[in-house]
Design a protein around this motif. Structure first.
Motif, short mmCIF file in Angstrom:
data_model
loop_
_atom_site.label_atom_id
_atom_site.label_comp_id
_atom_site.label_asym_id
_atom_site.label_seq_id
_atom_site.Cartn_x
_atom_site.Cartn_y
_atom_site.Cartn_z
N GLY A 1 0.69 -1.25 0.22
CA GLY A 1 0.01 -0.07 0.09
C GLY A 1 0.75 1.30 0.11
N GLU A 2 0.13 2.53 -0.01
CA GLU A 2 0.91 3.71 -0.15
C GLU A 2 0.96 4.10 1.49
OE1 GLU A 2 -0.15 6.61 -2.85
OE2 GLU A 2 -0.50 5.15 -4.42
N ILE A 3 1.98 5.12 1.70
CA ILE A 3 2.14 5.65 3.06
C ILE A 3 2.32 7.21 2.78
CG2 ILE A 3 4.67 4.99 2.73
CD1 ILE A 3 4.80 4.26 5.26
N ASP A 4 1.99 7.94 3.82
CA ASP A 4 2.37 9.24 4.01
C ASP A 4 3.74 9.66 3.89
OD1 ASP A 4 3.04 10.21 6.79
OD2 ASP A 4 1.48 8.97 6.97
N GLU A 5 4.14 10.85 3.39
CA GLU A 5 5.74 11.12 3.38
C GLU A 5 6.23 11.31 4.65
OE1 GLU A 5 8.41 14.76 1.58
OE2 GLU A 5 6.07 14.68 0.86
N ALA A 6 5.77 11.62 5.57
CA ALA A 6 6.41 11.56 6.94
C ALA A 6 6.70 10.18 7.35
CB ALA A 6 5.71 12.37 7.98
N SER A 7 5.90 9.32 7.53
CA SER A 7 5.81 7.77 7.84
C SER A 7 7.06 7.24 6.76
CB SER A 7 4.41 7.14 7.70
OG SER A 7 3.66 7.69 8.66
N ALA A 8 6.96 7.62 5.36
CA ALA A 8 7.56 7.12 4.49
C ALA A 8 9.22 7.13 4.83
CB ALA A 8 7.58 7.66 2.95
N GLU A 9 9.53 8.71 5.12
CA GLU A 9 10.73 9.00 5.77
C GLU A 9 11.28 8.17 6.99
OE1 GLU A 9 11.39 13.03 5.87
OE2 GLU A 9 10.60 13.48 4.05
N GLU A 10 10.38 7.82 7.72
CA GLU A 10 10.62 7.21 9.04
C GLU A 10 11.02 5.80 8.62
OE1 GLU A 10 8.14 6.00 12.92
OE2 GLU A 10 8.44 8.11 12.50
N ALA A 11 10.15 5.19 7.71
CA ALA A 11 10.29 3.74 7.23
C ALA A 11 11.61 3.57 6.82
CB ALA A 11 9.24 3.16 6.43
N GLY B 1 14.25 5.33 7.01
CA GLY B 1 15.30 5.55 7.90
C GLY B 1 15.75 4.44 8.71
N SER B 2 14.40 3.71 9.34
CA SER B 2 14.66 2.83 10.33
C SER B 2 14.73 1.34 9.83
CB SER B 2 13.12 2.69 10.96
OG SER B 2 12.08 2.18 10.28
N CYS B 3 15.08 1.18 8.48
CA CYS B 3 15.28 -0.16 8.18
C CYS B 3 16.78 -0.55 8.01
CB CYS B 3 15.01 -0.16 6.48
SG CYS B 3 15.27 -1.84 5.57
N PRO B 4 17.11 -1.64 9.07
CA PRO B 4 18.38 -1.74 9.19
C PRO B 4 19.26 -2.26 8.10
CG PRO B 4 16.96 -3.39 10.14
CD PRO B 4 16.11 -2.35 9.46
N ALA B 5 18.56 -2.75 7.17
CA ALA B 5 19.25 -3.32 5.76
C ALA B 5 19.55 -2.06 4.83
CB ALA B 5 18.57 -4.41 5.30
N GLY B 6 18.54 -1.13 4.98
CA GLY B 6 18.81 0.03 4.09
C GLY B 6 17.82 -0.44 2.50
N ALA B 7 16.88 -1.53 2.87
CA ALA B 7 16.15 -2.00 1.61
C ALA B 7 15.10 -0.92 1.17
CB ALA B 7 15.63 -3.27 2.17
N ILE B 8 14.47 -0.07 1.88
CA ILE B 8 13.49 0.72 1.51
C ILE B 8 13.74 1.70 0.83
CG2 ILE B 8 11.29 1.85 2.28
CD1 ILE B 8 11.26 -0.27 4.86
N SER B 9 13.35 2.27 -0.04
CA SER B 9 13.53 3.55 -1.00
C SER B 9 12.36 4.19 -1.49
CB SER B 9 14.71 3.30 -2.20
OG SER B 9 14.20 2.40 -3.09
N GLU B 10 12.34 5.43 -2.07
CA GLU B 10 11.15 5.83 -2.71
C GLU B 10 11.12 5.51 -4.25
OE1 GLU B 10 10.45 10.23 -2.46
OE2 GLU B 10 11.84 10.08 -0.49
#
Length: 57
Positions: free
Chosen positions: A36-46, A48-57
């Motif tokens: 699903g989609e996510i708001d911008e503030a939560s996206a930035e938090e997600a 930044g919190s991924c320990p593997a750095g696997a999440i991106s825009e």
């Protein structure tokens, strides 16, 4: 906002799935996937919190 998860980098820790269950879920291989989609503030938090750095825009 739609995010992307690099399945090669994802370690399947579940932090994103636990924090944002409407946005992320586990696939059949135990890796996170975007459902699903996510708001911008939560996206930035997600991202930044991924320990593997696997999440991106």
């Amino acid at each position: 906002m739609k995010l992307h998860i690099d399945s090669e980098t994802c370690v399947g820790c579940g932090l994103c799935v636990g924090s944002y269950p409407d946005t992320f879920a586990f696939d059949d291989e135990g890796k996170a996937t975007v459902i699903g989609e996510i708001d911008e503030a939560s996206a930035e938090e997600a991202i930044g919190s991924c320990p593997a750095g696997a999440i991106s825009e």
